[in-house]
Design an enzyme around this catalytic site. Sequence first.
Site, PDB file in Angstrom:
ATOM      1  N   GLU A  18     -12.581 -24.760 -14.893  1.00  0.00           N
ATOM      2  CA  GLU A  18     -11.534 -24.835 -13.873  1.00  0.00           C
ATOM      3  C   GLU A  18     -11.965 -25.635 -12.659  1.00  0.00           C
ATOM      4  O   GLU A  18     -11.159 -26.324 -12.030  1.00  0.00           O
ATOM      5  CB  GLU A  18     -11.119 -23.424 -13.441  1.00  0.00           C
ATOM      6  CG  GLU A  18     -10.408 -22.613 -14.510  1.00  0.00           C
ATOM      7  CD  GLU A  18     -11.304 -22.123 -15.634  1.00  0.00           C
ATOM      8  OE1 GLU A  18     -12.547 -22.189 -15.501  1.00  0.00           O
ATOM      9  OE2 GLU A  18     -10.764 -21.682 -16.655  1.00  0.00           O
ATOM     10  N   HIS A  31      -7.079 -10.941 -15.780  1.00  0.00           N
ATOM     11  CA  HIS A  31      -5.970 -11.850 -16.096  1.00  0.00           C
ATOM     12  C   HIS A  31      -4.781 -11.620 -15.167  1.00  0.00           C
ATOM     13  O   HIS A  31      -3.973 -12.510 -14.975  1.00  0.00           O
ATOM     14  CB  HIS A  31      -5.487 -11.656 -17.532  1.00  0.00           C
ATOM     15  CG  HIS A  31      -6.358 -12.291 -18.568  1.00  0.00           C
ATOM     16  ND1 HIS A  31      -7.541 -11.746 -18.979  1.00  0.00           N
ATOM     17  CD2 HIS A  31      -6.222 -13.439 -19.272  1.00  0.00           C
ATOM     18  CE1 HIS A  31      -8.097 -12.533 -19.903  1.00  0.00           C
ATOM     19  NE2 HIS A  31      -7.316 -13.571 -20.096  1.00  0.00           N
TER      20      HIS A  31
HETATM   21  C1  LIG Z   1     -12.517 -18.733 -16.500  1.00  0.00           C
HETATM   22  C2  LIG Z   1     -11.614 -18.586 -17.655  1.00  0.00           C
HETATM   23  N1  LIG Z   1     -10.881 -19.641 -18.054  1.00  0.00           N
HETATM   24  C3  LIG Z   1     -10.045 -19.537 -19.099  1.00  0.00           C
HETATM   25  C4  LIG Z   1      -9.922 -18.358 -19.764  1.00  0.00           C
HETATM   26  C5  LIG Z   1      -8.929 -18.229 -20.917  1.00  0.00           C
HETATM   27  N2  LIG Z   1      -9.680 -18.166 -22.166  1.00  0.00           N
HETATM   28  C6  LIG Z   1     -10.077 -16.991 -22.680  1.00  0.00           C
HETATM   29  S1  LIG Z   1     -11.068 -17.195 -23.981  1.00  0.00           S
HETATM   30  C7  LIG Z   1     -10.940 -18.864 -23.886  1.00  0.00           C
HETATM   31  C8  LIG Z   1     -11.679 -19.705 -24.855  1.00  0.00           C
HETATM   32  C9  LIG Z   1     -13.113 -19.412 -24.796  1.00  0.00           C
HETATM   33  O1  LIG Z   1     -13.773 -20.258 -25.664  1.00  0.00           O
HETATM   34  P1  LIG Z   1     -15.263 -19.962 -26.040  1.00  0.00           P
HETATM   35  O2  LIG Z   1     -16.082 -19.799 -24.822  1.00  0.00           O
HETATM   36  O3  LIG Z   1     -15.679 -20.990 -27.019  1.00  0.00           O
HETATM   37  O4  LIG Z   1     -15.222 -18.532 -26.723  1.00  0.00           O
HETATM   38  P2  LIG Z   1     -14.372 -18.111 -28.009  1.00  0.00           P
HETATM   39  O5  LIG Z   1     -13.075 -17.614 -27.500  1.00  0.00           O
HETATM   40  O6  LIG Z   1     -14.244 -19.281 -28.878  1.00  0.00           O
HETATM   41  O7  LIG Z   1     -15.166 -17.020 -28.615  1.00  0.00           O
HETATM   42  C10 LIG Z   1     -10.136 -19.248 -22.836  1.00  0.00           C
HETATM   43  C11 LIG Z   1      -9.803 -20.615 -22.476  1.00  0.00           C
HETATM   44  C12 LIG Z   1     -10.684 -17.264 -19.306  1.00  0.00           C
HETATM   45  N3  LIG Z   1     -10.601 -16.050 -19.876  1.00  0.00           N
HETATM   46  N4  LIG Z   1     -11.542 -17.410 -18.268  1.00  0.00           N
END
Ligand SMILES: Cc1ncc(C[n+]2csc(CCOP(=O)(O)OP(=O)(O)O)c2C)c(N)n1
Lengths: 320, 322
Positions: free
Chosen positions: B54, B123
């Site tokens: 972000e 959230h």
């Molecule tokens: C700071 C933040 N940005 C965006 C999100 C929304 N979000 C939740 S999980 C996710 C993807 C995370 O990807 P990764 O770190 O690869 O973990 P995965 O979900 O694939 O296990 C996103 C964008 C969040 N929870 N926190």
Amino acid sequence: MNPKQHEIDPRQLLQQMLLIRAYEEAIVAGSGTGKIPGTCTSVGQEAAAVGVVNALAGDDLILTNHRSAGHLLARGADPGRLLAEVMGRSDGYCRGHSGSLHISVKELGIVLTSTIVGAELSLAPGVALSQTMLNRPGIVVCFFGDGAACEGSFHESLNLAALWNLPILYVCENNQWQAFVHRREATSRDHIADWAASYGIPARTVDGNDVSAVLAAAQEAAAQVRESGRPYLLENWTYRTRGHFEPDDQAYVDPAEREAWLARDPIAMCRDCLIADGHLTPAQAAALADKVASRIAVAQSFAEASPFPDVSELTRNVYA
Amino acid sequence: MTTLTLYDAVGAALTEEMRRDHSVLVFGEGIATKRHDLVQEFGARRVRNTPLAEGIIAGTAVGAAGTGLRPVIDLLFAPFLCYAMDELVNSAGKLRYMSGGQFSFPLVTLTMTGAGWGVGAQHNHNNEAWFVHSPGLKVVMPSNPADAKGLLKAAIRDDNPVLFFLDIGLLYQPGEVPAGEQTVPLGKAAVLRAGSDVTLVSYGKTVHHCLQAADTLAGKGIAAEVIDLRSLKPLDEATILASVTKTGRLVVVHEANRLCGVGAEIAALVAEEAFARLKAPIVRLGGPDAPVASSYPLEQAFVPQAEAIAAAAERLCSYQHA
Ligand SMILES: Cc1ncc(C[n+]2csc(CCOP(=O)(O)OP(=O)(O)O)c2C)c(N)n1
Ligand SMILES: [Mg+2]
């Protein structure tokens, strides 16, 4: 105590993976009918969780994130209390205040879970600092995703851990997806392990769908962190076979890539291997699956019977 | 008129503004996946998925906005704005002023919050007041699809940074939206229902709770005026003051917690500017000063409901000075 590979019954690993799968499939089914809220499942990634958690000692501390069911169950969390938490019930590990996305279980050493992607990485150095300064024996294991490695906190965390000699085993679950974005669209390198070198942190990528490979790599990595008191980064190369968050039609997913990974299902691979090696008969494998299914059925009745928290719970633990 | 959800109204505004102005581009974590129709119409250069970061999304938007582009960024859920705080507050909000007016920052940040999905406090955190308190940022939060579309079009055309809050609970509720070029000016509240006995001021989903409360009150012979702020900054002080001058009674309602919330500012404004007209104390209804629990019944209980609003208004109407 350092768990040694030969002490771990491979059937135990299979059983844990089956439990995780059955638990998450129950949630998927329940969220389809509206009975259970949707979650971020780790279907397809069970070996990555089970292999690492089984390489840990009882006094090691774990930080995890939103996709945590595998870590929690492999560490011995009660599926009934987990499900109660997911359903917002008062018998959940966090009294229904967390829901599925940030479950911590202090008694199991699963601390400070956050769904802010990258938060586990910012908190890990402090947890390791406590371990070091308070002369506690356990190392710190920090699970995070390939997406989290894009946050500044990943880079800040690795730099500090290397600089201050902090005993952290960083475990990247590279499941190819960052919510609705493929990692190819978001990271400049294929492997997160490559980034560790710039901080002088040893790293390795392992086949995250092969539970014994993960276990062996994690045992070696954990031993190195324990002995050196310094960080290490282990990358589990795996795949999120379901959507980001239930429900998710996965319309954005390349079906060929998904098919290829489905053909390497960690549970099927482990089971076939155990049967081929004579560690397990097909009948015993079926019995394991039945055992797990009844455990989940019990968990579901427990969670459903648990009451919703009283409205007075809105301000419990509020101090300012 | 067409019927759109708030989510689709946002999409319609983006489409229209991207057609109108080629310097408008959108980026964020998954926006090119979720709004694939925009990629099809405008191409991958103007509609981008980003890494999960972000801070750099917002920083890139501020840099681009200061040098000729008009970015719209999607930062998903309001708590994630914390990672972009420096870029939004210290850069977007201050650099126009600090450069002696050499630069301006036409930039819209989309974000969601509020009860509805039971996703918990990381959230769901109605933190809009933080940005109202930060100089140099405009803040809006629509309560319906038509306003969402009109406000977003105005926000994209505005030469200054706008924080655009979407209420999760309203995201997929349909509503009538006027077709075509219809903007809703920033800083202009809407009087949704006229009344002479008590003023109910709100924004986001609690506007609907105020309207329900007004129905209940009407049954008891109390005429409530309902004001939907739409913009929190600039704040439409004139509309608020005109209403309270008429009714002499004010209830401010929002889902965000009360302490230092937008309601506190409105209460202070009315106390300063319309004290002599008040027939009863001002009432603020807001969520408790607590993180939001994930559990569905607790999440619902966090939000001021119509019954509490009606009860508060009724109390004010029977209030007697000692
Ligand atoms: C700071 C933040 N940005 C965006 C999100 C929304 N979000 C939740 S999980 C996710 C993807 C995370 O990807 P990764 O770190 O690869 O973990 P995965 O979900 O694939 O296990 C996103 C964008 C969040 N929870 N926190
Ligand atoms: Mg990932």
